[in-house]
Scaffold this active site. Structure first.
Site, PDB file in Angstrom:
ATOM      1  CB  CYS A   1      10.259 -17.178 -26.709  1.00  0.00           C
ATOM      2  SG  CYS A   1      10.419 -16.550 -25.050  1.00  0.00           S
TER       3      CYS A   1
ATOM      4  NE  ARG B   1      11.186 -15.059 -32.804  1.00  0.00           N
ATOM      5  CZ  ARG B   1      10.024 -14.529 -33.186  1.00  0.00           C
ATOM      6  NH1 ARG B   1       9.804 -14.291 -34.447  1.00  0.00           N
ATOM      7  NH2 ARG B   1       9.097 -14.260 -32.313  1.00  0.00           N
TER       8      ARG B   1
ATOM      9  CD1 TRP C   1      15.376 -12.163 -25.300  1.00  0.00           C
ATOM     10  CD2 TRP C   1      13.667 -11.224 -24.206  1.00  0.00           C
ATOM     11  NE1 TRP C   1      15.649 -10.822 -25.166  1.00  0.00           N
ATOM     12  CE2 TRP C   1      14.617 -10.227 -24.494  1.00  0.00           C
ATOM     13  CE3 TRP C   1      12.514 -10.863 -23.518  1.00  0.00           C
ATOM     14  CZ2 TRP C   1      14.445  -8.900 -24.122  1.00  0.00           C
ATOM     15  CZ3 TRP C   1      12.344  -9.543 -23.153  1.00  0.00           C
ATOM     16  CH2 TRP C   1      13.302  -8.579 -23.451  1.00  0.00           C
TER      17      TRP C   1
ATOM     18  CG  ASN D   1       7.380 -18.479 -28.119  1.00  0.00           C
ATOM     19  OD1 ASN D   1       8.229 -19.052 -27.451  1.00  0.00           O
ATOM     20  ND2 ASN D   1       7.502 -18.252 -29.413  1.00  0.00           N
ATOM     21  N   GLY D   2       5.083 -16.476 -24.877  1.00  0.00           N
ATOM     22  CA  GLY D   2       3.998 -15.672 -24.320  1.00  0.00           C
ATOM     23  C   GLY D   2       4.084 -15.658 -22.810  1.00  0.00           C
TER      24      GLY D   2
ATOM     25  CD  GLU E   1      15.395   4.506 -37.256  1.00  0.00           C
ATOM     26  OE1 GLU E   1      14.712   4.487 -36.227  1.00  0.00           O
ATOM     27  OE2 GLU E   1      15.972   3.491 -37.693  1.00  0.00           O
TER      28      GLU E   1
ATOM     29  CE  LYS F   1      18.361   1.419 -36.450  1.00  0.00           C
ATOM     30  NZ  LYS F   1      17.009   1.103 -36.763  1.00  0.00           N
TER      31      LYS F   1
ATOM     32  CD  GLU G   1      17.466  -0.146 -32.281  1.00  0.00           C
ATOM     33  OE1 GLU G   1      16.524  -0.874 -31.990  1.00  0.00           O
ATOM     34  OE2 GLU G   1      17.665   0.260 -33.448  1.00  0.00           O
TER      35      GLU G   1
ATOM     36  CG  HIS H   1      14.464  26.876 -26.028  1.00  0.00           C
ATOM     37  ND1 HIS H   1      14.364  28.201 -25.703  1.00  0.00           N
ATOM     38  CD2 HIS H   1      14.029  26.774 -27.306  1.00  0.00           C
ATOM     39  CE1 HIS H   1      13.867  28.877 -26.733  1.00  0.00           C
ATOM     40  NE2 HIS H   1      13.668  28.019 -27.720  1.00  0.00           N
TER      41      HIS H   1
ATOM     42  CE  LYS I   1      13.902  -7.648 -37.134  1.00  0.00           C
ATOM     43  NZ  LYS I   1      14.354  -6.250 -37.413  1.00  0.00           N
TER      44      LYS I   1
HETATM   45  C1  G6P Z   1      12.319  -3.876 -30.952  1.00  0.00           C
HETATM   46  C2  G6P Z   1      13.527  -3.664 -31.834  1.00  0.00           C
HETATM   47  C3  G6P Z   1      13.423  -2.314 -32.534  1.00  0.00           C
HETATM   48  C4  G6P Z   1      12.106  -2.230 -33.286  1.00  0.00           C
HETATM   49  C5  G6P Z   1      10.931  -2.407 -32.325  1.00  0.00           C
HETATM   50  C6  G6P Z   1       9.582  -2.452 -33.017  1.00  0.00           C
HETATM   51  O1  G6P Z   1      12.388  -3.052 -29.842  1.00  0.00           O
HETATM   52  O2  G6P Z   1      14.707  -3.708 -31.072  1.00  0.00           O
HETATM   53  O3  G6P Z   1      14.484  -2.193 -33.439  1.00  0.00           O
HETATM   54  O4  G6P Z   1      12.033  -1.006 -33.930  1.00  0.00           O
HETATM   55  O5  G6P Z   1      11.091  -3.643 -31.646  1.00  0.00           O
HETATM   56  O6  G6P Z   1       9.438  -3.652 -33.722  1.00  0.00           O
HETATM   57  P1  G6P Z   1       8.317  -3.927 -34.796  1.00  0.00           P
HETATM   58  O7  G6P Z   1       8.486  -5.343 -35.180  1.00  0.00           O
HETATM   59  O8  G6P Z   1       6.986  -3.677 -34.112  1.00  0.00           O
HETATM   60  O9  G6P Z   1       8.515  -2.984 -35.917  1.00  0.00           O
END
Ligand code: G6P
Length: 626
Positions: free
Chosen positions: A2, A27, A73, A99-100, A501, A505, A508, A524, A621
């Site tokens: 949000c 976001r 959101w 928000n929250g 990672e 990526k 995502e 294994h 985000k």
């Molecule tokens: C969300 C995003 C990820 C990110 C994670 C942690 O899930 O989609 O891409 O790595 O948050 O976010 P932060 O702001 O704590 O690094």
């Protein structure tokens, strides 16, 4: 997640609010809305669509100089027009954006229903609007509480997290804002004030900002703002709020680093591409002033730790979510290598929920780009409660995690708009290499080794530039393999977090199923999945494990699996189906370079598949809800 905006001043509020909401789109959200006071009445516009849809719906004849806006959101109730914020009381006097999550929302909603209030939405926020309206109403003697007092009284009955802004037609010259766990920042202008949940919505108007603290309330007027603690005594009946306001503090503003241009695309097609290409510059910023040639170490003043304290830690533990967790894993590997201190990483969510044993001799590092991720924040709070020493590695100055930790390393990557982390991950990994260097140099890492790492770090930005210059070749590989439904990412030791990672990526941003495996674990179980339609991306640095990685590639090839090798070694051309090369770095720093082509690989697969690159489906985000 949000987003909140608010405005009070002389400008036309609606375009300011819409522009603010647009800059918060990154976001992640599923509905949007705004409320202004037009001719003494609330005018509320909401949509279950995008900010652009809101723009189309808004009555552009409405002239207002005060208003609030929101991107939602969904948490309580599905994303639809009714559940979108702002929420109002039944009389249409009060509007709230929030928000929250209000944890006792059910009880508050039930109490309202029992009093005959009809709730129109499924949200927790609507309850706040009705409750504030009830508190603000005049009592039998005709005395009405100030808006701030009304908000304060309501918030004392609320459990949970909030950043909120309240608009009241009876007080058309002020906004009341409050924060507990969800960021709120005031933007200070010339006879105008802005409110937002993220400086992204403000920087085009002002660089002077005031971050609200948790349990703080503020009354914002065009030419003034006052903050008071939530538990300050309301000033009783009468024109009471005035007293509380007069008693409040005018906190000194700080200047934000970000420029409006940081939030613009410039020549790039999307923010992910822009941010991948910003990495050399972002990394230079993270290294600037932090490399000490004389003592062959790193200077991280924000840690607030002297050599004796640095030596006292017997373990380092990184906590984060998503990419921040994988960056933490990279950190753990380099800390063990350079400082010879046991180190590991754990998802912050697992940590917080498993009643962790908090060790007083461990240095805990909370890793978060946004500094808002709720699981990481909760892990920090749990650590502090149990007396653990926790520092932050965050990108957003003024964010909850940064403030809660009080000390740490700022990442200096600049604003990251694309949902997926790219430049911030690189800066996290570089910051942890510096932390490892520092911890190593107060122990047994020799000056010569320290110097080697200092020089290696300094070389990285230029080496990343070299990798970015090969983007076309990487894009070609991406196109060749974009039709694969599943991919493995294989690595060992230094290459293992890189593989994780890389898989993250790809998942995502392209929605292609990718799974990371430690190279030796492949035999294994997962080897059973290898066939001609299951490509493997193998991370093969030119270190002492190269021959092991070559045998892994051979094992995969022997079962008909296509291999994309990401390497800085001279591999025989016939070994892999595609080879992506990166420059040689100091071995301990290689993960930083090996990761960059994987960003480009994911990016170009997603581009080939026509994905919404900056806003992958279902992701936000910063995840500020459980
Ligand atoms: C969300 C995003 C990820 C990110 C994670 C942690 O899930 O989609 O891409 O790595 O948050 O976010 P932060 O702001 O704590 O690094």
């Amino acid at each position: 997640m949000c987003g909140i905006v608010g405005y009070i001043g002389r400008r036309d509020a609606i375009p300011v609010l819409l522009e603010g909401l647009r800059s918060l789109e990154y976001r992640g959200y599923d509905s949007a809305g705004l409320a202004v006071i037009h001719r003494n009445r609330l005018q509320v516009t909401k949509t279950a669509g995008r900010v652009q849809d809101l723009r189309d719906r808004v009555n552009d004849k409405a002239k207002a100089t005060i208003g609030i806006g929101h991107t939602r959101w969904a948490t309580h109730g599905e994303p639809n027009d009714v559940n979108a914020h702002p929420h109002t009381d039944s009389a249409g006097r009060i509007a709230v954006v929030h928000n929250g999550i209000i944890e006792n929302a059910e009880q508050l909603r039930d109490a309202l229903t029992r009093r005959g209030v009809t709730l129109v939405s499924d949200t927790d926020t609507e309850a706040l609007a009705h409750m504030i309206a009830a508190e603000a109403r005049a009592d039998a003697d005709g005395n009405s509480a100030s808006l701030e007092d009304a908000v304060r009284r309501v918030l004392r009955r609320v459990e949970g997290t909030y950043g909120l802004v309240v608009l009241d037609t009876e007080h058309p010259n002020e906004l009341v804002v409050a924060r507990n766990g969800s960021p709120i920042v005031l933007g200070i202008g010339e006879s105008e004030m802005f409110v937002a949940s993220d400086v992204a919505a403000l920087v085009r108007y002002t660089k002077q900002v005031v971050y609200l603290d948790d349990a703080e309330v503020a009354t914002v007027r065009a030419a003034d703002y006052r903050t008071t603690p939530l538990d300050a005594q309301p000033s009783g009946a009468g024109p009471s709020g005035e007293a509380a306001r007069r008693g409040g503090a005018r906190k000194a503003p700080t200047t934000v680093e970000a420029e409006a241009g940081d939030y613009e695309l410039g020549p790039y097609e999307n923010f992910m591409s822009k941010e991948i290409h910003e990495q050399p510059e972002a990394l230079r910023r993270a290294l600037r002033g932090r490399l000490d040639d004389r003592f062959a170490t790193a200077k991280l003043g924000g840690l607030n730790l002297d050599a004796r304290q640095l030596r006292s830690f017997r373990q380092v533990k990184f906590l984060g979510c998503g990419s921040a967790y994988y960056a933490g894993q990279m950190g753990a590997v380099v800390v063990e290598e350079l400082a010879r201190i046991p180190s590991d990483a754990e998802p912050a969510s697992e940590f917080r929920y498993r009643n962790p044993v908090v060790d007083p001799d461990t240095l805990y590092v909370a890793v978060s780009q946004s500094g808002e991720t709720i699981d990481t924040l909760m892990a920090v709070q749990e650590l502090r409660r149990k007396g653990g020493h926790v520092i932050g590695a965050v990108n957003v100055v003024g964010s909850a995690i940064g403030r809660e930790c009080g000390s740490g390393v700022f990442l200096h990557a600049g604003p990251e708009i694309a949902v997926v982390a790219t430049k911030t991950l690189t800066n996290m990994a570089a910051s942890f290499a510096m932390l490892a260097l520092l911890l190593g140099r107060v122990r047994d890492l020799s000056a010569a080794s320290g110097q080697r790492i200092v020089a290696g770090l300094r070389a990285l930005p230029g080496q990343i530039e070299e990798i970015l210059a090969t983007e076309d070749e990487i894009a070609e590989v991406a196109r060749r393999f974009a039709d694969a439904e599943h991919l493995f990412f294989i690595g060992r030791v230094r290459g293992w977090p890189v593989a994780r990672e890389g898989a993250q990526k790809l998942k995502e941003v392209s929605y292609v199923h990718a799974e990371a495996y430690q190279a030796a674990e492949l035999k294994h179980g997962p080897l059973a999945l290898i066939n001609g339609s299951m490509p493997s991306v193998v991370i093969a640095p030119s270190d002492e494990l190269l021959s092991k990685n070559i045998s892994t590639i051979e094992q995969i090839k022997a079962r008909g699996g296509p291999v994309i090798a990401v390497t800085n070694a001279e591999l025989p051309a016939s070994l892999a189906d595609a080879v992506i090369r990166v420059p040689r770095a100091e071995p301990e720093l290689e993960p930083l370079l090996l990761n960059v082509p994987l960003q480009l690989l994911a990016y170009h697969v997603a581009a080939k598949l026509g994905r919404d690159i900056d806003k992958p489906r279902n992701l936000a985000k910063s995840v500020t809800v459980e």
